[in-house]
Design an enzyme around this catalytic site. Structure first.
Site, PDB file in Angstrom:
ATOM      1  N   GLY A  53       0.704  -1.248  -0.234  1.00  0.00           N
ATOM      2  CA  GLY A  53      -0.181   0.059   0.225  1.00  0.00           C
ATOM      3  C   GLY A  53       1.041   1.065   0.205  1.00  0.00           C
ATOM      4  N   SER A  54       0.248   2.092  -0.562  1.00  0.00           N
ATOM      5  CA  SER A  54       1.192   3.774  -0.532  1.00  0.00           C
ATOM      6  C   SER A  54       1.175   4.497   0.363  1.00  0.00           C
ATOM      7  CB  SER A  54       0.437   4.774  -1.745  1.00  0.00           C
ATOM      8  OG  SER A  54       0.303   4.177  -2.752  1.00  0.00           O
ATOM      9  N   GLY A  55       1.527   5.235   0.776  1.00  0.00           N
ATOM     10  CA  GLY A  55       1.689   5.846   2.366  1.00  0.00           C
ATOM     11  C   GLY A  55       3.180   5.581   3.374  1.00  0.00           C
ATOM     12  N   HIS A  56       3.914   4.560   2.776  1.00  0.00           N
ATOM     13  CA  HIS A  56       5.003   4.260   2.993  1.00  0.00           C
ATOM     14  C   HIS A  56       6.084   4.717   3.084  1.00  0.00           C
ATOM     15  CE1 HIS A  56       1.707   1.960   5.616  1.00  0.00           C
ATOM     16  NE2 HIS A  56       2.103   1.043   4.418  1.00  0.00           N
ATOM     17  N   LYS A 104       5.756  -8.136   2.316  1.00  0.00           N
ATOM     18  CA  LYS A 104       5.567  -7.626   3.619  1.00  0.00           C
ATOM     19  C   LYS A 104       4.122  -8.952   4.379  1.00  0.00           C
ATOM     20  CE  LYS A 104       4.965  -2.771   3.685  1.00  0.00           C
ATOM     21  NZ  LYS A 104       4.758  -2.967   2.491  1.00  0.00           N
ATOM     22  N   ASP A 109      -1.276  -8.562   0.357  1.00  0.00           N
ATOM     23  CA  ASP A 109      -0.386  -8.155   0.203  1.00  0.00           C
ATOM     24  C   ASP A 109       0.099 -10.249   0.495  1.00  0.00           C
ATOM     25  OD1 ASP A 109      -0.032  -6.111   0.641  1.00  0.00           O
ATOM     26  OD2 ASP A 109       2.404  -5.793   1.602  1.00  0.00           O
ATOM     27  N   HIS A 218       0.090   1.223   9.951  1.00  0.00           N
ATOM     28  CA  HIS A 218      -1.441   2.053   9.451  1.00  0.00           C
ATOM     29  C   HIS A 218      -1.921   1.958  10.737  1.00  0.00           C
ATOM     30  CE1 HIS A 218       0.074  -1.868   6.635  1.00  0.00           C
ATOM     31  NE2 HIS A 218      -0.516  -1.477   6.167  1.00  0.00           N
TER      32      HIS A 218
END
Length: 330
Positions: A53-56, A104, A109, A218
């Protein structure tokens, strides 16, 4: 909501356009959401593909380049990429020596990369997988069964990427990646919640004057909440939590990682305290990396990751790397 965005629906697309503009050494497929080394595929070399996921950021797109990942697949914010992305990335990255998926340990995922591996192999691409599950804070969470994958992803991608650049076959690159994951443990602390563009408000409630010990990337709950502590006290708790699950008999790689909103002034001070605790516990530090590498949007806080590293892993860590977020030796 105060964010430097246009609308929540285009955050990932806009970011990919920005990556393309800033890094001409990468090939960025904005439509299919794939970030690829410009020279891919590299004939005869194992390719490394990861994503999440984006945001990391800078994980994972910021780690694409010589000495690290061949391709990365960003999903929506805090949402797994889809199998089609991974299959397309594997096909574009494969130089004939196979592809290693670095995954991960989050349910979406794991499932999507598993499906992608099957589809890619149906298309003639040899695929191996390594699961990153280094977070010692909890044995399960809202997103995963078992330990979460966090800061060790950086160690796995860097060291396995160096092994691939040496021309090692797929089974050896996979074995190195598994060794790194098995030798790595992490623990995170949140001083403030993160805000997703779609929600526009904090993802969890953390009252003023409190912190969350063992938080996930998250915003998943950790072990407990306590009144605000000093950097010295937090370092004691974080390092002891890691060492309770990892008993190093060799020097360690140390990642002092910011969650996105904590300035380097604080991270370096916290890193000094982490070094102090490790010294008091008799753990030698071979290399230290400090900064925002595996983030959680605008979360305030930090995580500590240790990787026990023998001479081979240290040599692979020191090998040249040239990516947007990690660069040395070239």
């Amino acid at each position: 909501m105060r964010m430097l965005i246009n609308v929540p629906e285009t955050v990932v697309t806009d970011a990919l356009r920005g990556i393309a503009a800033a890094h001409p050494e990468l090939t960025v497929d904005v439509e299919h959401r794939i970030v690829l080394r410009r020279d891919a595929p590299v004939a005869g070399k194992v390719a490394l593909v990861s994503g999440g996921g984006s945001g990391h950021e800078p994980l994972h797109a910021g780690f694409v380049g010589p000495g690290m990942l061949t391709a990365a697949c960003p999903g929506e914010v805090f949402t797994s990429p889809v199998p089609d992305q991974m299959v397309r990335a594997a096909a574009a990255a494969d130089g004939g020596a196979g592809v290693l998926f670095v995954v991960k340990n989050y349910t979406g995922d794991v499932l999507n990369f598993e499906m992608a591996a099957e589809l890619a192999e149906d298309e003639g691409v040899q695929v191996a997988k390594v699961l990153v599950d280094d977070d010692v804070a909890v044995s399960g969470s809202l997103y995963t069964a078992g330990r979460r994958g966090t800061g060790a992803a950086l160690f796995v991608e860097k060291i396995a990427g160096a092994a691939a650049d040496e021309g090692r076959p797929l089974e050896q690159v996979e074995a190195v990646a598994r060794r790194v994951n098995a030798a790595s443990r992490s623990f995170g602390v949140a001083l403030g919640a993160c805000t997703t563009p779609a929600k526009g408000s904090p993802t969890f409630d953390l009252p003023p004057g409190e912190l969350e010990l063992g938080v996930g990337i998250h915003g998943e709950p950790g072990r407990e909440r306590r009144p605000m502590m000093t950097a010295r006290e937090i370092a004691d708790v974080a390092v002891d939590a890691v060492l309770a699950d990892l008993a190093p008999t060799a020097p360690v790689l140390l990642l002092v990682n910011g969650m996105g909103a904590t300035p380097l002034l604080e991270l370096y001070g916290f890193g000094a305290e982490v070094h102090r605790v490790l010294g008091e516990r008799g753990v030698a530090v071979a290399r230290t990396l400090v900064g925002n590498y595996v983030t959680s949007l605008d979360m305030a806080g930090a995580s500590v990751t240790l990787c026990q590293a023998d001479e081979e892993l240290l040599r692979l860590w020191d090998a040249p790397v040239a990516t947007p977020a990690l660069r040395w030796g070239r």
